[in-house]
Design a protein around this motif. Structure first.
Motif, mmCIF file in Angstrom:
data_model
loop_
_atom_site.group_PDB
_atom_site.id
_atom_site.type_symbol
_atom_site.label_atom_id
_atom_site.label_comp_id
_atom_site.label_asym_id
_atom_site.label_seq_id
_atom_site.Cartn_x
_atom_site.Cartn_y
_atom_site.Cartn_z
ATOM 1 N N SER A 41 9.244 -6.615 4.043
ATOM 2 C CA SER A 41 8.261 -7.174 3.112
ATOM 3 C C SER A 41 7.764 -6.084 2.169
ATOM 4 C CB SER A 41 7.074 -7.763 3.886
ATOM 5 O OG SER A 41 7.485 -8.816 4.720
ATOM 6 N N PRO A 42 7.205 -6.458 1.028
ATOM 7 C CA PRO A 42 6.657 -5.453 0.111
ATOM 8 C C PRO A 42 5.572 -4.611 0.784
ATOM 9 C CG PRO A 42 6.829 -7.585 -0.975
ATOM 10 C CD PRO A 42 7.130 -7.824 0.463
ATOM 11 N N ALA A 43 5.512 -3.338 0.435
ATOM 12 C CA ALA A 43 4.561 -2.414 1.071
ATOM 13 C C ALA A 43 3.113 -2.782 0.781
ATOM 14 C CB ALA A 43 4.834 -0.989 0.588
ATOM 15 N N ARG A 44 2.857 -3.543 -0.261
ATOM 16 C CA ARG A 44 1.474 -3.885 -0.604
ATOM 17 C C ARG A 44 0.872 -4.934 0.337
ATOM 18 N NH1 ARG A 44 4.798 -6.529 -4.169
ATOM 19 N NH2 ARG A 44 4.590 -8.810 -4.240
ATOM 20 N N VAL A 45 1.713 -5.578 1.152
ATOM 21 C CA VAL A 45 1.217 -6.634 2.042
ATOM 22 C C VAL A 45 0.413 -6.009 3.177
ATOM 23 C CG1 VAL A 45 1.862 -8.545 3.549
ATOM 24 C CG2 VAL A 45 3.181 -8.096 1.462
ATOM 25 N N ARG A 46 -0.779 -6.509 3.412
ATOM 26 C CA ARG A 46 -1.648 -5.972 4.455
ATOM 27 C C ARG A 46 -1.208 -6.442 5.837
ATOM 28 N NH1 ARG A 46 -4.883 -7.655 0.180
ATOM 29 N NH2 ARG A 46 -6.167 -6.028 -0.783
ATOM 30 N N ALA A 47 -1.693 -5.725 6.851
ATOM 31 C CA ALA A 47 -1.296 -6.054 8.225
ATOM 32 C C ALA A 47 -1.748 -7.452 8.617
ATOM 33 C CB ALA A 47 -1.867 -5.008 9.184
ATOM 34 N N TRP A 48 -2.942 -7.858 8.229
ATOM 35 C CA TRP A 48 -3.417 -9.185 8.609
ATOM 36 C C TRP A 48 -2.602 -10.280 7.927
ATOM 37 C CZ3 TRP A 48 -5.091 -12.784 5.136
ATOM 38 C CH2 TRP A 48 -5.482 -12.332 3.870
ATOM 39 N N GLN A 49 -2.080 -9.990 6.721
ATOM 40 C CA GLN A 49 -1.228 -10.976 6.059
ATOM 41 C C GLN A 49 0.093 -11.145 6.805
ATOM 42 O OE1 GLN A 49 -1.476 -8.933 2.191
ATOM 43 N NE2 GLN A 49 -2.288 -10.829 1.329
ATOM 44 N N HIS A 50 0.645 -10.022 7.298
ATOM 45 C CA HIS A 50 1.845 -10.124 8.132
ATOM 46 C C HIS A 50 1.571 -10.984 9.356
ATOM 47 C CE1 HIS A 50 4.659 -7.495 6.127
ATOM 48 N NE2 HIS A 50 3.759 -6.531 6.037
ATOM 49 N N ALA A 51 0.410 -10.768 9.972
ATOM 50 C CA ALA A 51 0.072 -11.513 11.182
ATOM 51 C C ALA A 51 -0.009 -13.011 10.898
ATOM 52 C CB ALA A 51 -1.248 -10.994 11.746
ATOM 53 N N VAL A 52 -0.647 -13.383 9.788
ATOM 54 C CA VAL A 52 -0.779 -14.799 9.446
ATOM 55 C C VAL A 52 0.587 -15.405 9.146
ATOM 56 C CG1 VAL A 52 -1.716 -16.404 7.743
ATOM 57 C CG2 VAL A 52 -3.147 -14.568 8.649
ATOM 58 N N ARG A 53 1.405 -14.697 8.374
ATOM 59 C CA ARG A 53 2.733 -15.230 8.047
ATOM 60 C C ARG A 53 3.600 -15.368 9.290
ATOM 61 N NH1 ARG A 53 3.777 -11.547 2.585
ATOM 62 N NH2 ARG A 53 2.118 -12.529 1.332
ATOM 63 N N ARG A 100 5.932 5.681 5.726
ATOM 64 C CA ARG A 100 5.283 6.955 5.402
ATOM 65 C C ARG A 100 6.317 8.064 5.278
ATOM 66 N NH1 ARG A 100 0.902 5.713 9.397
ATOM 67 N NH2 ARG A 100 -0.903 5.027 8.191
ATOM 68 N N ARG A 101 7.275 8.084 6.218
ATOM 69 C CA ARG A 101 8.283 9.148 6.189
ATOM 70 C C ARG A 101 9.145 9.071 4.948
ATOM 71 N NH1 ARG A 101 8.797 7.954 11.820
ATOM 72 N NH2 ARG A 101 10.675 6.744 11.379
ATOM 73 N N HIS A 102 9.406 7.846 4.466
ATOM 74 C CA HIS A 102 10.269 7.695 3.295
ATOM 75 C C HIS A 102 9.492 7.638 2.001
ATOM 76 C CE1 HIS A 102 13.013 6.433 6.536
ATOM 77 N NE2 HIS A 102 13.958 6.888 5.735
ATOM 78 N N GLY A 103 8.161 7.779 2.087
ATOM 79 C CA GLY A 103 7.358 7.815 0.865
ATOM 80 C C GLY A 103 7.261 6.504 0.165
ATOM 81 N N ALA A 104 7.391 5.382 0.926
ATOM 82 C CA ALA A 104 7.357 4.079 0.290
ATOM 83 C C ALA A 104 5.952 3.499 0.193
ATOM 84 C CB ALA A 104 8.241 3.089 1.058
ATOM 85 N N GLY A 105 4.993 4.250 0.689
ATOM 86 C CA GLY A 105 3.636 3.749 0.662
ATOM 87 C C GLY A 105 3.344 2.964 1.911
ATOM 88 N N THR A 106 2.124 2.616 2.090
ATOM 89 C CA THR A 106 1.696 1.852 3.265
ATOM 90 C C THR A 106 1.001 0.589 2.824
ATOM 91 O OG1 THR A 106 -0.392 3.025 3.302
ATOM 92 C CG2 THR A 106 1.381 3.947 4.637
ATOM 93 N N PRO A 107 1.025 -0.426 3.689
ATOM 94 C CA PRO A 107 0.301 -1.638 3.355
ATOM 95 C C PRO A 107 -1.185 -1.353 3.214
ATOM 96 C CG PRO A 107 1.828 -2.011 5.187
ATOM 97 C CD PRO A 107 1.786 -0.535 4.933
ATOM 98 N N ARG A 108 -1.791 -1.954 2.286
ATOM 99 C CA ARG A 108 -3.226 -1.721 2.076
ATOM 100 C C ARG A 108 -4.032 -2.830 2.659
ATOM 101 N NH1 ARG A 108 -3.218 -0.753 -4.250
ATOM 102 N NH2 ARG A 108 -1.767 -2.484 -4.068
#
Length: 424
Positions: free
Chosen positions: A331-343, A416-424
């Motif tokens: 999924s896109p890195a901008r997706v938050r953890a709670w959004q993953h949980a709901v989906r 984080r290791r690949h520099g792709a950013g983290t979900p916010r």
């Protein structure tokens, strides 16, 4: 000589010939799976050379059709019955072939117009309708039933009764359900395939729907693969290879997806009586062979066959966490953890609903002579299996929320290791 300028990607080839190849390929693949499965189950021993009709009936039920059992012996005897069961090994084979055939002409494209997709789907649907209609008409046969040497046989000899029983399909209902099955397969194929084009208006849903849809398909296929490994081990170590291969070729997803829901903590209500049995491992048949409707869950399985069934809980937990982690990673890195949980929760609940609709079983057959019904176990029986839906959906939502959140957290470290950013 005039120079030609490029005009974009070539038009997709999805005419009637490609639609015919898709439909025929699916029917042939389903027949190739159903025929040896029915052979292993002993269907070649049915009288009257009815094996081709039985194969047609298996394909019909694989797309949601219902087989009706009927009989006639004049005014002195009667039969009644029906069969609702989907041989999901056959169903899954047909769905994979149809989905691949539908998507093949659309590959390497980012966007496709709604009229184009609708036209391509309509070609497949028109030919599929004709194919299902032909199968529904072919899936019928009658047999003369021997009453044996007991009380029924004596009554039959006295009154000259020669019962005739047979099976057929409800043709209009079968065609309608077959078209709905096809529509579901095409929608799932578009939702799952990463490279499949969508109409421009649906592109905004791509990032939220496709990772979840792919994750659920992976989960279901992983359960089937695990079930296949277990079945092959059982066939090699415990004997009865013909019965095991019949289950593999006809009902392996039935068993695997039933086990998946039981591992979630869900309960199925069921009953087995008479000469019939579940096309599933013997322990399930034994748990449900009781005078009344029984509960099938981790507790009853453990009581009947020891504590090893609690491993289902561990296996399902590992599968769900792995599925949620892969879903979050894709999924896109901008997706938050709670959004993953709901989906994850919504996707898992829809998957459990699909399992409820496809794994349930209902079978009933009875014979009566002179109003004396169900004489002898050889002439009557019933099989029932249905999920306690609301409890199962609640458990699916809970499991999805927990494992979805855990999967999102586990997917952060590689990003984080690949520099792709983290979900916010």
């Amino acid at each position: 000589m005039s120079a030609r300028t490029p005009s974009g990607p070539p038009a997709a080839r999805h005419g009637w010939a490609q639609a015919l190849a898709t439909v025929l390929g699916a029917l042939i693949a389903m027949g190739v799976v159903a025929a040896p499965g029915l052979w292993a189950a002993g269907a070649t021993g049915l009288p009257g050379g009815s094996f081709p009709q039985v194969v047609a009936a298996a394909v019909v039920t694989a797309v949601g059709g219902t087989v009706e059992l009927s009989g006639d012996a004049g005014d002195l005897a009667g039969t009644q019955g029906g069969l609702t069961v989907m041989p999901l090994s056959v169903t899954l084979t047909g769905a994979l072939v149809v989905g691949r055939g539908f998507l093949r002409p659309l590959r390497r494209r980012a966007v496709a117009g709604a009229p184009e997709l609708a036209g391509w789907a309509a070609r497949i649907a028109a030919l599929w309708l004709l194919a299902v209609l032909g199968l529904a008409l072919a899936a019928r046969h009658t047999y003369e039933l021997s009453l044996g040497d007991g009380p029924l046989g004596d009554l039959g000899d006295l009154f000259g009764i020669r019962p005739v029983v047979g099976f057929s399909t409800d043709v209009p209902a079968t065609v309608l359900v077959g078209l709905l099955w096809l529509a579901g397969v095409l929608v799932v194929a578009l939702s799952v395939a990463r490279g499949a084009p969508l109409p421009a208006g649906l592109l905004r849903f791509q990032a939220s729907v496709r990772p979840a849809a792919r994750a659920m398909v992976r989960l279901l296929l992983a359960a089937v693969v695990i079930g296949l490994v277990v079945a092959l081990v059982v066939a090699a170590t415990r004997g009865h290879p013909a019965e095991t291969f019949a289950v593999i070729l006809l009902g392996l997803p039935n068993v695997a997806w039933l086990a998946l829901t039981i591992g979630l903590g869900a309960t199925w209500d069921g009953r087995v009586e008479g000469p019939f049995g579940l096309p599933m491992p013997r322990v399930l048949d034994e748990v449900l062979r009781t005078p009344d409707v029984s509960a099938l869950n981790l507790g009853t399985l453990t009581e009947h066959d020891g504590g090893r069934w609690w491993w289902l809980l561990v296996v399902v937990a590992v599968l769900l966490v792995a599925t949620a982690t892969v879903m979050a990673a894709r999924s896109p890195a901008r997706v938050r953890a709670w959004q993953h949980a709901v989906r994850m929760a919504v996707a898992l609940a829809l998957t459990v609903l699909m399992i409820c609709l496809t794994v349930r079983i209902s079978a009933r057959f009875g014979l009566s002579v002179l109003g004396i019904g169900d004489l002898g176990e050889g002439f009557s029986g019933r099989v029932l299996l249905r999920l306690r839906l609301w409890g199962a959906l609640g458990l699916a939502l809970l499991w999805g929320l927990v494992t979805g959140f855990a999967g999102a957290l586990l997917a952060r470290a590689p990003r984080r290791r690949h520099g792709a950013g983290t979900p916010r």
